[in-house]
Design a protein around this motif. Structure first.
Motif, PDB file in Angstrom:
ATOM      1  N   LEU A   4       0.828  -1.304  -0.007  1.00 31.50           N
ATOM      2  CA  LEU A   4      -0.017   0.057  -0.068  1.00 31.50           C
ATOM      3  C   LEU A   4       0.988   1.555   0.164  1.00 31.50           C
ATOM      4  CD1 LEU A   4      -2.640  -1.081   2.814  1.00 31.50           C
ATOM      5  CD2 LEU A   4      -2.732  -1.371   0.206  1.00 31.50           C
ATOM      6  N   VAL A   5       0.519   2.165  -0.754  1.00 36.18           N
ATOM      7  CA  VAL A   5       1.088   3.479  -0.886  1.00 36.18           C
ATOM      8  C   VAL A   5       0.207   4.631  -0.677  1.00 36.18           C
ATOM      9  CG1 VAL A   5       2.902   4.919  -2.469  1.00 36.18           C
ATOM     10  CG2 VAL A   5       2.969   2.437  -2.528  1.00 36.18           C
ATOM     11  N   GLU A   6       0.419   5.522   0.114  1.00 35.51           N
ATOM     12  CA  GLU A   6      -0.483   6.598   0.338  1.00 35.51           C
ATOM     13  C   GLU A   6       0.329   7.725  -0.407  1.00 35.51           C
ATOM     14  OE1 GLU A   6      -0.618   4.609   4.446  1.00 35.51           O
ATOM     15  OE2 GLU A   6       0.933   5.003   3.057  1.00 35.51           O
ATOM     16  N   SER A   7      -0.841   8.752  -0.568  1.00 38.16           N
ATOM     17  CA  SER A   7      -0.261  10.196  -1.249  1.00 38.16           C
ATOM     18  C   SER A   7      -1.421  11.000  -1.241  1.00 38.16           C
ATOM     19  CB  SER A   7       0.117   9.909  -3.132  1.00 38.16           C
ATOM     20  OG  SER A   7      -1.277   9.394  -3.443  1.00 38.16           O
ATOM     21  N   GLY A   8      -1.114  12.209  -1.403  1.00 40.29           N
ATOM     22  CA  GLY A   8      -1.981  13.347  -1.199  1.00 40.29           C
ATOM     23  C   GLY A   8      -1.768  14.291  -0.155  1.00 40.29           C
ATOM     24  N   GLY A   9      -1.026  13.710   1.079  1.00 35.27           N
ATOM     25  CA  GLY A   9      -0.984  14.621   2.108  1.00 35.27           C
ATOM     26  C   GLY A   9      -0.329  16.002   1.683  1.00 35.27           C
ATOM     27  N   GLY A  10      -0.319  16.836   2.890  1.00 36.63           N
ATOM     28  CA  GLY A  10       0.432  18.078   2.619  1.00 36.63           C
ATOM     29  C   GLY A  10       0.025  19.029   3.607  1.00 36.63           C
ATOM     30  N   LEU A  18      -8.352  18.188   1.169  1.00 40.03           N
ATOM     31  CA  LEU A  18      -7.359  17.253   0.914  1.00 40.03           C
ATOM     32  C   LEU A  18      -8.064  16.066   0.222  1.00 40.03           C
ATOM     33  CD1 LEU A  18      -4.548  17.742   2.986  1.00 40.03           C
ATOM     34  CD2 LEU A  18      -4.376  18.693   0.738  1.00 40.03           C
ATOM     35  N   ARG A  19      -7.553  15.386  -0.592  1.00 38.99           N
ATOM     36  CA  ARG A  19      -7.977  13.996  -0.843  1.00 38.99           C
ATOM     37  C   ARG A  19      -6.591  13.056  -0.817  1.00 38.99           C
ATOM     38  NH1 ARG A  19     -10.907  11.649  -6.332  1.00 38.99           N
ATOM     39  NH2 ARG A  19      -8.869  11.927  -7.273  1.00 38.99           N
ATOM     40  N   LEU A  20      -6.737  12.148   0.010  1.00 38.43           N
ATOM     41  CA  LEU A  20      -5.696  11.214   0.022  1.00 38.43           C
ATOM     42  C   LEU A  20      -5.766  10.283  -0.733  1.00 38.43           C
ATOM     43  CD1 LEU A  20      -5.211  11.129   4.053  1.00 38.43           C
ATOM     44  CD2 LEU A  20      -4.130  12.714   2.323  1.00 38.43           C
ATOM     45  N   ALA A  21      -4.998   9.334  -1.286  1.00 33.66           N
ATOM     46  CA  ALA A  21      -5.273   8.058  -2.078  1.00 33.66           C
ATOM     47  C   ALA A  21      -4.183   7.033  -1.527  1.00 33.66           C
ATOM     48  CB  ALA A  21      -4.982   8.497  -3.567  1.00 33.66           C
ATOM     49  N   CYS A  22      -4.781   5.939  -1.887  1.00 28.97           N
ATOM     50  CA  CYS A  22      -3.898   4.742  -1.316  1.00 28.97           C
ATOM     51  C   CYS A  22      -3.902   3.732  -2.346  1.00 28.97           C
ATOM     52  CB  CYS A  22      -4.548   4.074  -0.189  1.00 28.97           C
ATOM     53  SG  CYS A  22      -3.864   2.554   0.558  1.00 28.97           S
ATOM     54  N   GLY A  23      -2.969   3.708  -3.022  1.00 26.08           N
ATOM     55  CA  GLY A  23      -2.859   2.544  -4.126  1.00 26.08           C
ATOM     56  C   GLY A  23      -2.252   1.224  -3.798  1.00 26.08           C
ATOM     57  N   TYR A  94      -2.703   6.882   7.673  1.00 26.96           N
ATOM     58  CA  TYR A  94      -2.230   5.482   7.174  1.00 26.96           C
ATOM     59  C   TYR A  94      -3.365   4.696   6.586  1.00 26.96           C
ATOM     60  CZ  TYR A  94       1.748   6.201  10.587  1.00 26.96           C
ATOM     61  OH  TYR A  94       2.774   6.555  11.000  1.00 26.96           O
ATOM     62  N   CYS A  95      -3.144   4.200   5.407  1.00 23.10           N
ATOM     63  CA  CYS A  95      -3.984   3.111   5.034  1.00 23.10           C
ATOM     64  C   CYS A  95      -3.810   1.658   5.304  1.00 23.10           C
ATOM     65  CB  CYS A  95      -3.813   3.322   3.257  1.00 23.10           C
ATOM     66  SG  CYS A  95      -5.017   2.200   2.438  1.00 23.10           S
ATOM     67  N   LYS A  96      -4.923   1.066   5.433  1.00 25.94           N
ATOM     68  CA  LYS A  96      -4.850  -0.328   5.791  1.00 25.94           C
ATOM     69  C   LYS A  96      -5.777  -1.326   5.120  1.00 25.94           C
ATOM     70  CE  LYS A  96      -6.761  -2.275   9.649  1.00 25.94           C
ATOM     71  NZ  LYS A  96      -6.939  -2.465  11.157  1.00 25.94           N
ATOM     72  N   TRP A 105      -0.405  -2.420   5.927  1.00 24.03           N
ATOM     73  CA  TRP A 105       0.045  -0.956   6.246  1.00 24.03           C
ATOM     74  C   TRP A 105       0.748  -0.311   5.113  1.00 24.03           C
ATOM     75  CZ3 TRP A 105      -2.889   1.199  10.353  1.00 24.03           C
ATOM     76  CH2 TRP A 105      -3.473   0.661  11.078  1.00 24.03           C
ATOM     77  N   GLY A 106       0.272   1.047   4.876  1.00 21.57           N
ATOM     78  CA  GLY A 106       1.075   1.675   4.175  1.00 21.57           C
ATOM     79  C   GLY A 106       2.153   2.591   5.030  1.00 21.57           C
ATOM     80  N   GLN A 107       3.210   3.210   4.511  1.00 21.97           N
ATOM     81  CA  GLN A 107       3.969   4.153   5.351  1.00 21.97           C
ATOM     82  C   GLN A 107       3.470   5.371   5.816  1.00 21.97           C
ATOM     83  OE1 GLN A 107       7.218   2.893   6.025  1.00 21.97           O
ATOM     84  NE2 GLN A 107       6.224   0.992   5.412  1.00 21.97           N
ATOM     85  N   GLY A 108       2.310   5.666   5.484  1.00 17.49           N
ATOM     86  CA  GLY A 108       1.718   7.026   5.997  1.00 17.49           C
ATOM     87  C   GLY A 108       2.069   8.313   5.149  1.00 17.49           C
TER      88      GLY A 108
END
Length: 115
Positions: A4-10, A18-23, A94-96, A105-108
């Motif tokens: 899992l890889v999270e993105s979109g934070g800031g 904000l919109r977070l994504a978890c691939g 974090y995405c789970k 779990w993703g890295q956050g």
């Protein structure tokens, strides 16, 4: 296995979005549910939103009405749309994914909401 890889934070001002994504890789696994958690320094990790395999959702009371969890199965991606952000939402998100075999779990990704 699943990755899992999270993105979109800031950084965003209070009231912003904000919109977070978890691939997710490993789409051959059937997920029992996907979820978003968050953790602030010195605090316990808390469940924010959950999306079950039947499409049902649940949210923490603190984010209900402001956050929405959704998925795009074609992209193997789960999203967390965060509106009306508050400084209290500042945390690492974090995405789970839960399968019949394990939790992954993703890295956050860091979300910082300024007042």
């Amino acid at each position: 296995q699943v990755q899992l890889v999270e993105s979109g934070g800031g950084l965003v001002q209070a009231g912003g979005s904000l919109r977070l994504a978890c691939g997710a890789s490993g789409s051959a696994f059937r997920f029992n549910f996907m979820a978003w958690y968050r953790q602030s320094p010195g605090k316990q990790r808390e469940l924010v939103a959950i999306l079950a395999s039947d499409g049902s959702t649940n949210y923490a009371d603190s984010v209900k009405g402001r956050f929405t969890i959704s998925r795009d199965n074609a992209k193997n991606t789960v999203y967390l749309q965060m509106n009306s952000l508050k400084p209290e939402d500042t945390a690492v998100y974090y995405c789970k994914a839960r399968t019949r075999l394990d939790d992954y779990w993703g890295q956050g990704t860091q979300v910082t909401v300024s007042s």
